[in-house]
Write a protein that holds these residues in place. Structure first.
Motif, PDB file in Angstrom:
ATOM      1  N   THR A 228       6.962   6.914   1.149  1.00  0.00           N
ATOM      2  CA  THR A 228       5.682   6.983   0.457  1.00  0.00           C
ATOM      3  C   THR A 228       5.194   5.584   0.121  1.00  0.00           C
ATOM      4  N   GLU A 229       3.901   5.424  -0.003  1.00  0.00           N
ATOM      5  CA  GLU A 229       3.354   4.142  -0.460  1.00  0.00           C
ATOM      6  C   GLU A 229       3.448   3.991  -1.979  1.00  0.00           C
ATOM      7  N   ASP A 230       3.682   5.103  -2.696  1.00  0.00           N
ATOM      8  CA  ASP A 230       3.682   5.067  -4.156  1.00  0.00           C
ATOM      9  C   ASP A 230       4.861   5.890  -4.688  1.00  0.00           C
ATOM     10  N   ASP A 232       6.402   5.974  -7.579  1.00  0.00           N
ATOM     11  CA  ASP A 232       6.229   6.545  -8.914  1.00  0.00           C
ATOM     12  C   ASP A 232       5.409   7.826  -8.856  1.00  0.00           C
ATOM     13  N   LYS A 233       4.333   7.813  -8.089  1.00  0.00           N
ATOM     14  CA  LYS A 233       3.491   9.001  -7.945  1.00  0.00           C
ATOM     15  C   LYS A 233       4.264  10.125  -7.265  1.00  0.00           C
ATOM     16  N   THR A 281       9.132   3.034  -0.275  1.00  0.00           N
ATOM     17  CA  THR A 281       8.061   2.534   0.569  1.00  0.00           C
ATOM     18  C   THR A 281       8.631   2.177   1.945  1.00  0.00           C
TER      19      THR A 281
END
Length: 334
Positions: A228-230, A232-233, A281
């Motif tokens: 994922t790029e995020d 935390d999200k 990431t």
């Protein structure tokens, strides 16, 4: 080069029938995508009677994957071989070996849930004897020659494509499993980071004059990745999915079972801190690959614990686009 692996177990909390179907279709479609984008391996599992439908028929799933792919390997880790009628299993695996062109590997496991044995009419107390009988029968059956089985002469045809037989490893976390592997002249697959068992396997194999075997040792720390790029999200949105799988698996474990995926986390935050499940990431995936060296593994788990199928596809495509080409090889053309 780093081994790139997709793990699937079709877990569907709530067992909505349409969702179950969607997850099996996604398994096959994602395997086909991975096959076209340079991934190395698909790993499947076996459990029975799970409240979330956890993967009861990995050989059927493997057949569907082979029909949609051309080069990627499939390992069933583990197939609960004592639960099978050995002659039918020999036939099914021989056919899968032909359908796949030799891309199937089985890790033969005993399992650790007595209720699975009860559900399928097998005696948990006899699991070691059943394992020996099944494995010995498979090895005889796959020669294609007649042999004695329970007082009658049988022959299994067609013989498998792979010689001397399809990929078969003895799985486990005990010295008994190591001795079984050496006695049957088979490789050994450790269920956790247990280097003492690897040493025992090597010593017993040397004593027996068995030079063709090996013991597979997983990394000391195994991470199942959501790319994922995020991060935390992703943890905020999907942490409960990861926790569902971790808690389900932990609930099946006993004190005498060792596993590379054993978790003691009670919350998503604790699970994240353990590192067994990881939202990374693309750059972080590459850092893991660099730290493990050329014999390391990146294990993607795109449908983990009921993760939405669309989110699984986002993870898989991001990994294929930004990680695989930078591991040292370009993805093959589709």
């Amino acid at each position: 080069m780093t081994l790139t692996t997709l793990r699937f177990n079709q877990v569907t909390p709530g067992l909505d029938r349409r969702e179950v179907s969607a997850r099996y279709r996604a398994t096959v479609e994602m395997a086909a995508f991975a096959d076209a984008h340079g991934f190395d391996l698909v790993t499947l599992e076996e459990h029975h009677g799970a409240d979330d439908g956890w993967s009861p028929s990995p050989l059927s799933t493997a057949a569907a994957v082979f029909g949609a792919t051309r080069r990627i390997g499939v390992i069933v880790c583990a197939l609960l071989t004592p639960l099978y009628e050995p002659l039918r299993l020999a036939e099914d695996v021989a056919v899968l070996d032909h359908l796949s062109g030799g891309r199937l590997t089985l890790v033969a496991g005993l399992g650790y849930r007595p209720e699975e044995y009860t559900a399928l009419g097998k005696d948990w107390a006899q699991r070691g004897r059943l394992q020996d009988e099944v494995l010995e029968t498979l090895l005889k059956a796959w020669t294609g020659e007649p042999f004695d089985h329970h007082g009658r002469t049988v022959r299994i045809t067609p013989p498998p494509l792979t010689r001397p037989h399809p990929g078969l490893m003895v799985g486990g976390s005990s010295r008994v499993a190591v001795r079984r592997a050496v006695r049957l002249r088979l490789p050994f697959f450790t269920a956790a980071y247990l280097p003492d068992l690897v040493d025992l396997y090597d010593a017993l194999a040397a004593e027996a004059g068995f030079e063709g075997g090996f013991a597979s040792l997983p990394p000391e720390r195994t991470a199942m990745i959501h790319c994922t790029e995020d991060p935390d999200k992703a943890w905020a949105e999907y942490g409960d999915c990861f926790l569902h799988e971790a808690r389900t698996y932990a609930g099946w474990q006993t004190a005498d079972v060792s596993s590379a995926m054993a978790s003691t986390a009670a919350t998503a935050e604790e699970l994240r801190a353990e590192g067994i499940y990881a939202c990374l990431t693309p750059d972080e995936c590459l850092e893991v690959a660099r730290s493990e060296g050329p014999l390391g593994t990146l294990l993607l788990h795109p449908l983990c614990g009921g993760l939405p199928v669309d989110a699984g596809w986002e993870s898989l495509r991001l990994f294929a686009d930004q990680v695989v080409p930078r591991l040292g090889g370009e993805p093959p053309s589709a």
